[in-house]
Design a protein around this motif. Structure first.
Motif, short mmCIF file in Angstrom:
data_model
loop_
_atom_site.label_atom_id
_atom_site.label_comp_id
_atom_site.label_asym_id
_atom_site.label_seq_id
_atom_site.Cartn_x
_atom_site.Cartn_y
_atom_site.Cartn_z
N ARG A 46 0.83 -1.21 0.00
CA ARG A 46 0.00 0.00 0.00
C ARG A 46 0.86 1.26 0.00
NH1 ARG A 46 -3.54 -0.17 -2.37
NH2 ARG A 46 -5.41 0.50 -1.28
N ASP B 196 -6.35 -0.72 5.17
CA ASP B 196 -6.67 -0.71 3.74
C ASP B 196 -7.80 0.28 3.45
OD1 ASP B 196 -5.79 -1.69 1.31
OD2 ASP B 196 -7.29 -3.27 1.23
N GLU C 155 -6.66 7.23 -1.77
CA GLU C 155 -6.55 7.06 -3.21
C GLU C 155 -7.80 7.57 -3.92
OE1 GLU C 155 -3.78 3.14 -3.82
OE2 GLU C 155 -5.83 2.82 -3.10
N VAL D 184 -6.17 3.77 3.34
CA VAL D 184 -5.35 3.98 2.14
C VAL D 184 -6.24 4.10 0.91
CG1 VAL D 184 -3.60 2.96 0.66
CG2 VAL D 184 -3.36 2.82 3.14
N SER D 185 -7.24 3.25 0.82
CA SER D 185 -8.16 3.31 -0.31
C SER D 185 -8.92 4.63 -0.31
CB SER D 185 -9.14 2.13 -0.24
OG SER D 185 -10.07 2.18 -1.30
#
Length: 532
Positions: free
Chosen positions: A251, A446, A453, A449-450
């Motif tokens: 990641r 996650d 993004e 981080v997603s």
């Protein structure tokens, strides 16, 4: 015959209460071989008392023994879950939170049963202890000569074994006095609590940033949305899992490809295993808040917090706390402009164990309600977001969903109702439980981080950190209290501000990287982003 059986049961019950340790590591069937000093002293005293005095002493001794036993059982429970001793001055308030955790994780029926069992235990132990001691004292009075001989022999054996330091197991001497030691320990703790509150009051008066003008605050972050995201139970042990380390590396690369930079270090949390609010208040206030008594003092005061600083400097301040299911009056000390909780985040899907609302949806709801309009058409937002999917019992693990299809959460797949199945957790091996813990932490990381993004811009700064290490069920005995912390930003002018901190690039801090106490972060952060 019946009388002898009852006497034997009374003796066994009293011996059991005397031998119950206050440390989980000392639990052992071999403890039955310990000679409890309290029993020898009790018999020696009872032998010489008249009948009426013997009854009074027996009642007092039974109530005290029952009360101390309950304290030792609480110490055992707190040791397993929070890696510390029960604090009788301030920890009673935690029982409500514990009841809610059982209710959310295992259903309301489980919570009701747990409360009833706890109440019955609190009543039954002192009553049965008193009746048992009264029965034994009558037997001792009738067989005074035999009782004195037994006490003399065992007393000599106790002294010899104590002088030689003979142990059955590490921490379990044959010459035992666990009940007296527990009583003394809690009495000493009460004295220390009183001294500690006075120390806290002195510490609270020292503040390097309370009077700093708003124009000098947070200049390096002007015009940016700043998110402080706490990942539940995200500690050093999680980073040590090979699978989690691989995820963090992967990641980190994905973030770099999207134009983001990240630097990571370690903080030492003020709590472990639970009590997330202690970590949150420590992080926000710059004060070491490691107990309910300190937390109570904090919420009664007017400490200058990170939220206060952002608000003073022109940010809209928001708290996103899906664990809250009722009003949060103590939260006024932080100074948030708006608070979102379980009732206002708009989740219509099924619950996922204690967390109830999946972390990805929590972030989705925050984005939709606070950041839907782009800067500079609104105030920049500073938010504290508490993510709970990695909260015990760590099952089931929510799936990652397509952000554009989350809606009100009703698209989440069913998982058998609101919460996990306690039978599945209870029957799993320790390895499986640890694996569930790892997977929930990875899901939470996650999700963040997603989110960056998907929604992060040049004007988004994310501070991602753990609140505390998980319970000793996961870490084993005597874990440290280190948690990872990461700053993520796309604007290349942000991270150079913290270059002197010596943190590592990417999402995973170096194992031997700098470790700060969590209460030092507030001043370091405000100093790094202040006007020159």
């Amino acid at each position: 015959m019946k009388s002898r059986i009852l006497t034997g049961l009374a003796a066994f019950f009293v011996l059991l209460l005397l031998l119950v340790p206050d440390d989980f590591a000392a639990l052992s069937p071999w403890a039955i071989l310990v000679i409890p000093l309290e029993a020898l002293v009790g018999v020696a005293v009872v032998v010489f008392l008249p009948a009426r005095a013997r009854t009074v002493v027996g009642i007092v001794a039974g109530v005290l023994l029952g009360a101390i036993t309950i304290l030792k059982l609480l110490d055992l429970g707190f040791g397993v879950t929070l890696a510390r001793q029960f604090d009788p001055l301030s920890d009673w308030s935690l029982f409500r939170a514990a009841s809610e955790w059982v209710s959310e994780s295992f259903g309301k029926t489980g919570a009701v049963v747990a409360v009833i069992v706890a109440i019955l235990l609190a009543i039954a132990v002192p009553v049965l202890a008193t009746l048992s001691i009264l029965r034994l004292s009558r037997v001792v009075a009738v067989r005074r000569s035999l009782a004195l001989r037994v006490v003399a022999v065992l007393g000599v054996a106790w002294v010899v074994l104590a002088l030689l330091g003979v142990h059955i197991l590490p921490g379990v001497p044959i010459a035992g006095r666990s009940t007296a030691a527990a009583a003394y320990g809690h009495a000493a703790q009460l004295r220390e609590d009183i001294v500690d509150l006075a120390a806290y009051d002195r510490e609270e008066q020292t503040d390097a940033y309370r009077d700093v003008p708003s124009a000098q605050l947070l200049q390096g972050l002007r015009g940016k949305d700043v998110i402080f995201a706490f990942v539940e139970s995200y500690g050093r042990d999680a980073v040590n899992y090979p699978e989690t380390a691989a995820l963090l590396k992967s990641r980190s690369s994905a973030l770099a490809a999207a134009g983001f930079q990240a630097q990571s270090g370690w903080l030492t949390s003020s709590t472990i295993g639970g009590g997330s609010w202690l970590a949150h208040s420590t992080f926000q206030s710059g004060l070491w808040i490691d107990s309910q008594r300190r937390y109570g003092r904090f919420t009664e005061g007017s400490r200058y917090t990170l939220t206060t600083a952002f608000s003073k400097a022109g940010w809209r301040t928001v708290a996103v706390m899906p664990a809250n299911r009722r009003d949060w009056p103590e939260g006024r000390v932080y100074g948030f402009d708006k608070e979102y909780d379980d009732r206002t985040l708009g989740y219509k899907g099924q619950g996922y164990a204690f967390s109830s609302i999946p972390d990805q949806f929590t972030l989705h709801s925050f984005q939709r309600t606070e950041l839907a309009r782009p800067l500079p058409s609104r105030q920049p937002v500073m938010a504290e977001i508490d993510l709970l999917s990695s909260h015990a019992p760590w099952d089931p693990v929510p799936p990652m969903m397509d952000w554009d299809t989350l809606g009100d959460g009703s698209t989440y797949p069913g998982n058998g109702g609101r919460g996990g199945n306690p039978g599945e957790i209870d029957n799993e091996s320790a390895t499986k439980v640890r694996d569930n813990y790892r997977r929930t932490v990875e899901y939470s990381v996650d999700s963040l981080v997603s989110y960056m993004e998907k929604y992060g811009t040049d004007n988004t700064v994310l501070v991602m950190l753990g609140d505390h290490q998980p319970s000793p069920i996961i870490t084993g005995p005597d874990p440290n209290r280190d948690v990872p912390i990461t700053v993520i930003a796309k604007d290349p002018k942000v991270l150079p501000r913290i270059s002197s901190w010596g943190w590592s690039p990417g999402l995973a801090p170096a194992a031997e990287g700098p470790v700060w106490r969590m209460d030092t972060f507030r001043d370091r952060f405000l100093g790094a982003f202040a006007a020159p």
